[in-house]
Scaffold this active site. Structure first.
Site, PDB file in Angstrom:
ATOM      1  N   SER A  24       0.830  -1.296  -0.029  1.00  0.00           N
ATOM      2  CA  SER A  24      -0.146   0.001   0.116  1.00  0.00           C
ATOM      3  C   SER A  24       0.903   1.270  -0.160  1.00  0.00           C
ATOM      4  CB  SER A  24      -0.985  -0.081   1.240  1.00  0.00           C
ATOM      5  OG  SER A  24      -0.011   0.042   2.506  1.00  0.00           O
ATOM      6  N   HIS A 157     -40.057  23.464 -11.205  1.00  0.00           N
ATOM      7  CA  HIS A 157     -39.928  22.747 -12.350  1.00  0.00           C
ATOM      8  C   HIS A 157     -39.236  23.587 -13.487  1.00  0.00           C
ATOM      9  CE1 HIS A 157     -43.398  20.433 -10.616  1.00  0.00           C
ATOM     10  NE2 HIS A 157     -43.845  21.698 -10.291  1.00  0.00           N
ATOM     11  N   SER A 278     -13.287  27.173 -26.874  1.00  0.00           N
ATOM     12  CA  SER A 278     -13.382  26.161 -27.886  1.00  0.00           C
ATOM     13  C   SER A 278     -12.419  26.181 -28.732  1.00  0.00           C
ATOM     14  CB  SER A 278     -15.061  26.199 -28.403  1.00  0.00           C
ATOM     15  OG  SER A 278     -14.836  25.114 -29.683  1.00  0.00           O
ATOM     16  N   LYS A 284     -17.232  30.936 -28.164  1.00  0.00           N
ATOM     17  CA  LYS A 284     -17.711  30.317 -27.068  1.00  0.00           C
ATOM     18  C   LYS A 284     -16.820  30.448 -25.741  1.00  0.00           C
ATOM     19  CE  LYS A 284     -19.675  26.381 -27.446  1.00  0.00           C
ATOM     20  NZ  LYS A 284     -18.956  25.809 -26.238  1.00  0.00           N
ATOM     21  N   ASN A 286     -16.930  28.495 -22.170  1.00  0.00           N
ATOM     22  CA  ASN A 286     -17.557  27.309 -21.621  1.00  0.00           C
ATOM     23  C   ASN A 286     -17.294  27.308 -20.031  1.00  0.00           C
ATOM     24  OD1 ASN A 286     -18.138  26.341 -24.057  1.00  0.00           O
ATOM     25  ND2 ASN A 286     -15.979  25.492 -24.378  1.00  0.00           N
ATOM     26  N   GLU A 291     -19.047  22.720 -14.437  1.00  0.00           N
ATOM     27  CA  GLU A 291     -19.364  21.488 -15.262  1.00  0.00           C
ATOM     28  C   GLU A 291     -18.523  20.302 -14.613  1.00  0.00           C
ATOM     29  OE1 GLU A 291     -20.515  22.947 -19.673  1.00  0.00           O
ATOM     30  OE2 GLU A 291     -18.473  22.035 -19.468  1.00  0.00           O
ATOM     31  N   TYR A 318      -9.569  -6.774  12.367  1.00  0.00           N
ATOM     32  CA  TYR A 318      -8.831  -6.283  11.239  1.00  0.00           C
ATOM     33  C   TYR A 318      -8.933  -7.382  10.106  1.00  0.00           C
ATOM     34  CZ  TYR A 318      -5.704  -4.048   8.002  1.00  0.00           C
ATOM     35  OH  TYR A 318      -5.349  -3.331   7.088  1.00  0.00           O
ATOM     36  N   GLN A 323      -7.287  -2.257   4.023  1.00  0.00           N
ATOM     37  CA  GLN A 323      -6.390  -1.571   3.308  1.00  0.00           C
ATOM     38  C   GLN A 323      -6.819  -0.494   1.948  1.00  0.00           C
ATOM     39  OE1 GLN A 323      -2.500  -3.486   2.290  1.00  0.00           O
ATOM     40  NE2 GLN A 323      -2.756  -2.839   0.405  1.00  0.00           N
ATOM     41  N   LYS A 326      -8.127   3.490   2.123  1.00  0.00           N
ATOM     42  CA  LYS A 326      -7.514   4.816   2.069  1.00  0.00           C
ATOM     43  C   LYS A 326      -7.629   5.654   0.506  1.00  0.00           C
ATOM     44  CE  LYS A 326      -4.457   2.591   5.138  1.00  0.00           C
ATOM     45  NZ  LYS A 326      -5.341   1.554   5.207  1.00  0.00           N
TER      46      LYS A 326
END
Length: 365
Positions: A24, A157, A278, A284, A286, A291, A318, A323, A326
């Site tokens: 790990s 709505h 873009s 554009k 964005n 997003e 355990y 493991q 994490k």
């Protein structure tokens, strides 16, 4: 097999791929500071209790400090063959100060050691997340106070319903974030108890002082059952659950910012620092940040489900399965912190198009 602290009864070396598969260290090395912090407190307690000599504890603490400096300087060599952060640090300690370094592991198992490290790690991260939440609340409040006279359409709505104040809309998210902060503070309360002293599962016969270690490390108290101490990951689950709700809130605000910043709404303008263009349509702008946060919400949900599924039906105490706790925990921490930081700054710099909102509100008859 000499490099394996657990190798006493083994005669055959670990298969190379098994070694890599079960290690790990690639991801738990981020807990190095907490492993060392816990080890220093443990060494001092062992000396206070007469379990090791004071001079031995001083040598151990000095060695751990040197290892911390090595790691932070980037000169420490992590080894997959040593499996995890605990054994990497312990092996280096013995290499630096000799066999006295092995005494650090007296009255301690990796099982209660990792339970401690994860709690120390998440406690610090929660403190930082609470600061980011406070900053986001401040940004929302500042937008509300700076636009008290701005009228906008309220929706149900997603249809124009009643006129409301833009400030009122911002303060709805303020309330959501306030609840998020409350949930994170609640996680912190239940997390802040010391599991060290549970050993592998049934404590230790050494006369340790858990309460002293707890006070030394800033815990409110100690865990009460050794089996539960090493097998409990409720605090990680609670954090991921609270994070999922938080990200759901950010996704709702993200969706509205995406709509509001479009040409069809034009209610707000996100500054250029939080948008991209873009490659084929230069006109554009964005709203990539909201997003992406909207998309990262699903990632955090997935981490919660991963942890719930991981812990499902696990027998006490355990198990190696744990493991796997994490990576989803660390990823959730990173995602939440990044999302909050960028949102607090983006909201603070957002420009409100008051006239466009007022015109839209008038369409509600």
């Amino acid at each position: 097999m000499s490099d394996k602290p657990w190798a006493g009864r083994f005669t055959q070396p670990t298969d190379k791929f098994v070694e890599e598969f079960t290690a790990s260290i690639d991801f738990d090395q981020r807990m190095y500071r907490y492993d060392i912090q816990g080890s220093i407190a443990h060494a001092r307690m062992l000396a206070r209790q007469g379990i090791i000599e004071t001079a031995e504890a001083d040598t151990i603490v000095e060695g751990l400090g040197a290892i911390l400096a090595e790691i932070e300087a980037g000169s420490f060599e992590f080894s997959v063959s040593l499996e995890d952060i605990h054994m990497n640090i312990e092996a280096r300690l013995i290499e630096r100060i000799g066999t006295v370094g092995g005494k650090l592991h007296t009255a301690r198992s990796r099982n209660d050691q990792v339970a401690l490290d994860v709690r120390l790690y998440l406690r610090d991260e929660l403190a930082e997340i609470l600061e980011y939440l406070d900053k986001l609340q401040g940004s929302l409040l500042a937008q509300a106070e700076g636009n008290l006279a701005v009228i906008m359409p309220g929706y149900t709505h997603l249809q124009t319903a009643q006129p409301i104040l833009f400030a009122h809309h911002m303060l709805a998210y303020y309330e959501m974030v306030k609840r998020d902060a409350g949930r994170m503070a609640d996680v912190l309360k239940r997390l802040n108890v010391l599991p060290l002293g549970a050993g592998a599962l049934a404590g230790t016969t050494f006369p340790i002082d858990r309460e002293w270690v707890a006070a030394e490390l800033g815990f409110d108290g100690v865990t009460r059952n050794s089996l539960d101490s090493v097998s409990d990951r409720d605090f990680a689950l609670e954090f991921c659950a609270a994070s999922s709700i938080l990200m759901m809130h950010l996704s709702r605000l993200s969706e509205e910012l995406i709509l509001w910043s479009s040409a069809d709404f034009a209610f707000v303008e996100l500054t250029d620092a939080f948008c991209t263009g873009s490659s084929i349509m230069p006109q554009k702008k964005n709203p990539d940040v909201p997003e992406l946060v909207r998309g990262k919400t699903g990632r955090v949900y997935g981490n919660l489900i991963s942890l719930l599924t991981l812990m499902k039906a696990l027998p006490l105490a355990y198990n190696k399965d744990m493991q796997e706790d994490k990576e989803p925990l660390f990823d959730t921490v990173d995602t939440v912190k990044g999302s909050l930081k960028i949102f607090a700054d983006m909201i603070a710099e957002m420009k409100v198009q008051a006239e466009n909102m007022r015109v839209a509100a008038a369409r509600g008859f």
